[in-house]
Design a protein around this motif. Structure first.
Motif, PDB file in Angstrom:
ATOM      1  N   LEU A 271      70.559  31.343  19.428  1.00 35.64           N
ATOM      2  CA  LEU A 271      69.486  30.416  19.089  1.00 35.64           C
ATOM      3  C   LEU A 271      68.111  31.050  19.198  1.00 35.64           C
ATOM      4  O   LEU A 271      67.152  30.573  18.633  1.00 35.64           O
ATOM      5  CB  LEU A 271      69.572  29.178  20.009  1.00 35.64           C
ATOM      6  CG  LEU A 271      68.585  28.041  19.744  1.00 35.64           C
ATOM      7  CD1 LEU A 271      68.765  27.524  18.322  1.00 35.64           C
ATOM      8  CD2 LEU A 271      68.777  26.921  20.736  1.00 35.64           C
ATOM      9  N   GLU A 272      68.020  32.144  19.915  1.00 34.31           N
ATOM     10  CA  GLU A 272      66.728  32.806  20.073  1.00 34.31           C
ATOM     11  C   GLU A 272      66.292  33.449  18.763  1.00 34.31           C
ATOM     12  O   GLU A 272      67.098  33.823  17.926  1.00 34.31           O
ATOM     13  CB  GLU A 272      66.834  33.891  21.155  1.00 34.31           C
ATOM     14  CG  GLU A 272      67.233  33.368  22.523  1.00 34.31           C
ATOM     15  CD  GLU A 272      66.262  32.323  23.038  1.00 34.31           C
ATOM     16  OE1 GLU A 272      65.058  32.446  22.744  1.00 34.31           O
ATOM     17  OE2 GLU A 272      66.707  31.366  23.696  1.00 34.31           O
ATOM     18  N   PRO A 273      64.964  33.550  18.531  1.00 34.61           N
ATOM     19  CA  PRO A 273      64.467  34.218  17.334  1.00 34.61           C
ATOM     20  C   PRO A 273      65.067  35.608  17.202  1.00 34.61           C
ATOM     21  O   PRO A 273      65.100  36.382  18.151  1.00 34.61           O
ATOM     22  CB  PRO A 273      62.946  34.278  17.566  1.00 34.61           C
ATOM     23  CG  PRO A 273      62.685  33.118  18.482  1.00 34.61           C
ATOM     24  CD  PRO A 273      63.873  33.032  19.378  1.00 34.61           C
ATOM     25  N   THR A 274      65.574  35.906  16.012  1.00 38.84           N
ATOM     26  CA  THR A 274      66.318  37.144  15.825  1.00 38.84           C
ATOM     27  C   THR A 274      65.596  38.158  14.940  1.00 38.84           C
ATOM     28  O   THR A 274      66.085  39.230  14.726  1.00 38.84           O
ATOM     29  CB  THR A 274      67.689  36.842  15.198  1.00 38.84           C
ATOM     30  OG1 THR A 274      67.488  36.139  13.976  1.00 38.84           O
ATOM     31  CG2 THR A 274      68.527  36.011  16.138  1.00 38.84           C
ATOM     32  N   GLY A 275      64.455  37.767  14.344  1.00 35.39           N
ATOM     33  CA  GLY A 275      63.768  38.661  13.421  1.00 35.39           C
ATOM     34  C   GLY A 275      64.309  38.507  12.027  1.00 35.39           C
ATOM     35  O   GLY A 275      65.361  37.896  11.809  1.00 35.39           O
ATOM     36  N   ASN A 276      63.586  39.004  11.039  1.00 34.99           N
ATOM     37  CA  ASN A 276      63.952  38.834   9.646  1.00 34.99           C
ATOM     38  C   ASN A 276      65.073  39.783   9.268  1.00 34.99           C
ATOM     39  O   ASN A 276      64.995  40.952   9.510  1.00 34.99           O
ATOM     40  CB  ASN A 276      62.720  39.111   8.778  1.00 34.99           C
ATOM     41  CG  ASN A 276      62.933  38.593   7.366  1.00 34.99           C
ATOM     42  OD1 ASN A 276      63.950  37.986   7.071  1.00 34.99           O
ATOM     43  ND2 ASN A 276      61.941  38.817   6.518  1.00 34.99           N
TER      44      ASN A 276
ATOM     45  N   GLN B 143      59.428  29.414   9.487  1.00 35.64           N
ATOM     46  CA  GLN B 143      59.442  30.867   9.510  1.00 35.64           C
ATOM     47  C   GLN B 143      60.864  31.385   9.606  1.00 35.64           C
ATOM     48  O   GLN B 143      61.689  30.834  10.331  1.00 35.64           O
ATOM     49  CB  GLN B 143      58.630  31.368  10.711  1.00 35.64           C
ATOM     50  CG  GLN B 143      57.170  30.972  10.665  1.00 35.64           C
ATOM     51  CD  GLN B 143      56.476  31.509   9.426  1.00 35.64           C
ATOM     52  OE1 GLN B 143      56.754  32.615   9.003  1.00 35.64           O
ATOM     53  NE2 GLN B 143      55.591  30.737   8.847  1.00 35.64           N
ATOM     54  N   PRO B 144      61.206  32.468   8.878  1.00 36.92           N
ATOM     55  CA  PRO B 144      62.575  32.962   8.854  1.00 36.92           C
ATOM     56  C   PRO B 144      63.037  33.521  10.187  1.00 36.92           C
ATOM     57  O   PRO B 144      64.222  33.681  10.406  1.00 36.92           O
ATOM     58  CB  PRO B 144      62.522  34.064   7.781  1.00 36.92           C
ATOM     59  CG  PRO B 144      61.091  34.495   7.745  1.00 36.92           C
ATOM     60  CD  PRO B 144      60.310  33.242   8.021  1.00 36.92           C
TER      61      PRO B 144
ATOM     62  N   VAL C  30      58.140  32.960  17.490  1.00 35.03           N
ATOM     63  CA  VAL C  30      58.444  34.108  18.334  1.00 35.03           C
ATOM     64  C   VAL C  30      57.511  34.157  19.544  1.00 35.03           C
ATOM     65  O   VAL C  30      57.909  34.575  20.635  1.00 35.03           O
ATOM     66  CB  VAL C  30      58.339  35.417  17.513  1.00 35.03           C
ATOM     67  CG1 VAL C  30      58.583  36.630  18.398  1.00 35.03           C
ATOM     68  CG2 VAL C  30      59.339  35.398  16.366  1.00 35.03           C
ATOM     69  N   ASP C  31      56.257  33.701  19.351  1.00 37.03           N
ATOM     70  CA  ASP C  31      55.295  33.734  20.460  1.00 37.03           C
ATOM     71  C   ASP C  31      55.454  32.546  21.412  1.00 37.03           C
ATOM     72  O   ASP C  31      54.693  32.397  22.363  1.00 37.03           O
ATOM     73  CB  ASP C  31      53.864  33.776  19.931  1.00 37.03           C
ATOM     74  CG  ASP C  31      53.522  32.574  19.054  1.00 37.03           C
ATOM     75  OD1 ASP C  31      54.339  31.632  18.983  1.00 37.03           O
ATOM     76  OD2 ASP C  31      52.446  32.577  18.431  1.00 37.03           O
ATOM     77  N   GLY C  32      56.459  31.688  21.149  1.00 35.19           N
ATOM     78  CA  GLY C  32      56.737  30.575  22.046  1.00 35.19           C
ATOM     79  C   GLY C  32      56.136  29.253  21.627  1.00 35.19           C
ATOM     80  O   GLY C  32      56.496  28.206  22.181  1.00 35.19           O
TER      81      GLY C  32
END
Length: 208
Positions: A203-208, A29-30, A129-131
């Motif tokens: 490193l955390e999910p940053t969104g598209n 996932q992006p 994103v949901d872990g």
């Protein structure tokens, strides 16, 4: 007016369906923080086997491993102290390249290739994103993507029609299936957690 509204609804539905299919077609996932290992083995024209592993964090290469050892790549590699990071898992990287070399040799005999067969095995793991944690393997033969493996379910998927012989060879090999599960659900996961410390918020999910 009613016809125009209906047309607009249909277009909206088609657009949402297109977006959904696009997401499903992506291996990683992006918006996910991902770590990937690219194992590649092959045979040169002189008959010597070569091996190489490259690691990417969020699709940026930071580490390279070959018969001469580990090497940091670029600014990211230096920032993460990639050489020291690699030395902790050098035995696993060597075991992987040895395993894939033996597979490539078997495939060379199977396909009657003259100069040998380049085999690439790419493993990626990431936190959604949901872990939730996910991991996958993709296998390439001489540049062609042949197989996809979901490490959670252990399901093997033929990407190219006619690759069932390769699927059977790998799926029935207990050393291969054990290595795939151990690295994708164990080593890759712990390495991703370790890299969170120096990488920090990026490193955390940053969104598209």
């Amino acid at each position: 007016m009613a016809k125009a509204a209906a047309t607009g609804c249909n277009l909206s539905l088609v657009l949402r369906l297109f977006v959904l299919l696009s997401c499903l077609g992506s291996s990683v996932q992006p918006d996910a923080a991902s770590l990937c290992y690219n194992y590649t083995v092959g045979k040169s024209r002189s008959g010597l086997w070569w091996r190489k592993v490259q690691c990417q964090l969020n699709e940026e290469t930071f580490l390279s491993y070959d018969s001469n050892g580990c090497h940091a790549v670029g600014a990211l590699g230096n920032r993460l102290n990639a050489t020291q990071f690699c030395e902790k898992q050098v035995d696993t990287l060597k075991d992987g390249t040895d395993l894939f070399k033996n597979l490539a040799l078997q495939m060379t005999l199977k396909t009657h290739a003259i100069r040998g067969t380049d085999l690439q095995a790419k493993m990626c793991c990431w936190h959604e994103v949901d872990g939730h944690f996910n991991g996958i393997w993709d296998f390439y033969l001489s540049g062609h993507r042949m197989l996809h493996v979901d490490s959670k379910t252990g399901k093997w998927i033929e990407v190219i029609p006619g690759s069932s012989w390769m699927k059977d060879m790998l799926e029935e090999n207990k050393d291969v299936t054990s290595f795939l599960k151990m690295t994708s659900q164990g080593d890759c996961r712990s390495s991703l957690e370790e890299l969170k410390l120096p990488w920090g918020e990026k490193l955390e999910p940053t969104g598209n």
